[in-house]
Design a protein around this motif. Sequence first.
Motif, PDB file in Angstrom:
ATOM      1  N   ALA A 149      -1.857  -0.270  -4.112  1.00 16.08           N
ATOM      2  CA  ALA A 149      -1.580   0.709  -3.065  1.00 16.08           C
ATOM      3  C   ALA A 149      -2.532   1.903  -3.164  1.00 16.08           C
ATOM      4  O   ALA A 149      -3.029   2.410  -2.141  1.00 16.08           O
ATOM      5  CB  ALA A 149      -0.131   1.174  -3.149  1.00 16.08           C
ATOM      6  N   LEU A 150      -2.785   2.362  -4.384  1.00 14.41           N
ATOM      7  CA  LEU A 150      -3.734   3.455  -4.574  1.00 14.41           C
ATOM      8  C   LEU A 150      -5.116   3.082  -4.059  1.00 14.41           C
ATOM      9  O   LEU A 150      -5.779   3.855  -3.364  1.00 14.41           O
ATOM     10  CB  LEU A 150      -3.822   3.826  -6.059  1.00 14.41           C
ATOM     11  N   LEU A 151      -5.554   1.884  -4.415  1.00 16.60           N
ATOM     12  CA  LEU A 151      -6.884   1.441  -4.015  1.00 16.60           C
ATOM     13  C   LEU A 151      -6.991   1.278  -2.501  1.00 16.60           C
ATOM     14  O   LEU A 151      -8.015   1.613  -1.899  1.00 16.60           O
ATOM     15  CB  LEU A 151      -7.229   0.127  -4.716  1.00 16.60           C
TER      16      LEU A 151
ATOM     17  N   PHE B 200      -9.752   3.292  -0.548  1.00 14.00           N
ATOM     18  CA  PHE B 200     -10.843   2.478   0.002  1.00 14.00           C
ATOM     19  C   PHE B 200     -10.292   1.620   1.150  1.00 14.00           C
ATOM     20  O   PHE B 200     -10.059   0.419   0.985  1.00 14.00           O
ATOM     21  CB  PHE B 200     -11.446   1.586  -1.086  1.00 14.00           C
ATOM     22  N   PRO B 201     -10.079   2.208   2.314  1.00 16.51           N
ATOM     23  CA  PRO B 201      -9.432   1.501   3.435  1.00 16.51           C
ATOM     24  C   PRO B 201     -10.181   0.245   3.879  1.00 16.51           C
ATOM     25  O   PRO B 201      -9.560  -0.687   4.403  1.00 16.51           O
ATOM     26  CB  PRO B 201      -9.408   2.549   4.549  1.00 16.51           C
TER      27      PRO B 201
ATOM     28  N   ALA C  15     -18.217  -2.964  -3.878  1.00 18.77           N
ATOM     29  CA  ALA C  15     -17.441  -4.188  -3.693  1.00 18.77           C
ATOM     30  C   ALA C  15     -16.782  -4.177  -2.321  1.00 18.77           C
ATOM     31  O   ALA C  15     -16.285  -3.152  -1.868  1.00 18.77           O
ATOM     32  CB  ALA C  15     -16.374  -4.303  -4.778  1.00 18.77           C
ATOM     33  N   ARG C  16     -16.772  -5.317  -1.645  1.00 11.41           N
ATOM     34  CA  ARG C  16     -16.159  -5.382  -0.319  1.00 11.41           C
ATOM     35  C   ARG C  16     -14.823  -6.097  -0.337  1.00 11.41           C
ATOM     36  O   ARG C  16     -14.015  -5.946   0.586  1.00 11.41           O
ATOM     37  CB  ARG C  16     -17.080  -6.087   0.671  1.00 11.41           C
ATOM     38  N   ALA C  17     -14.580  -6.906  -1.379  1.00 17.18           N
ATOM     39  CA  ALA C  17     -13.327  -7.651  -1.488  1.00 17.18           C
ATOM     40  C   ALA C  17     -12.941  -7.730  -2.956  1.00 17.18           C
ATOM     41  O   ALA C  17     -13.797  -7.865  -3.833  1.00 17.18           O
ATOM     42  CB  ALA C  17     -13.486  -9.056  -0.904  1.00 17.18           C
TER      43      ALA C  17
END
Length: 256
Positions: A51-53, A57-58, A33-35
């Motif tokens: 916040a974890l995600l 996944f920056p 997934a990109r978004a």
Amino acid sequence: MTAALLTTPRVAVTGAGGPMGLAIARRLAQAGARAMALTDISGTRLDANAALLRTEFPALEIVAMRGDVTGQVEAGAFAEAALAAFGGIDVLVNTVGGLRSAQLYTPLLDMTEVQWRATFDLNLMGCFHLIRAFAPGMLDRGAGRIVNFATIVFGGEKGQADYAAAKAGVASLTRSLAAELAPAITVNAVAPGLTRTSVTRNMPETEATRLTAGACIPRMAEPEEIAEAVAFFASEPARFVTGEIMAVSGGLHPHL
């Protein structure tokens, strides 16, 4: 081997503040997934999971918006924010659901109309609002995936008439929409057994053992195991799978 999602999809996940929602979001991010548009009724839990995600996944674009998707106004605001940010949603995961009672079992003759209606709202109205919001764009683009959440008790469960009936509604809705939205959109549902979430975390071990004793694998599921089923339904290899209700329950199945 990781099954690839639809090409760099834009994903929406409800109930994203809980352990199940986090596991699903994380798994879909791992799959490409990109978004991702995330919502939950608890803003505190949602912000923590977002916040974890973002840390893990920056490159993942995230819109996190607190909301109660069982109501048209807040569900609509979330959908508008997601569409404004990403231009469309390709995969919708309707995770929101559960019991509307402090106790696990309530005989129907002791149940109030308020509880009955609230349970149906919790389990069905989020699906109703968000499918109506996101499916038109999927149809226009000729592709999309919708994953709903039923439960193995949708076949009926003593003391859970409201919850079982509401989840039977989710299963029926899933199959109806698989026909209505074909061939562009696949619509499937996951039917978990007892799963280790914030709701069951404090359940007495004796009760958990009793509820899972009849399973081939007699334990609670982990949220990550449920997320694998969601990722499959959202994957490219599942393009010919629609209208399915997949039990992820260690061998327990809907029954009376």
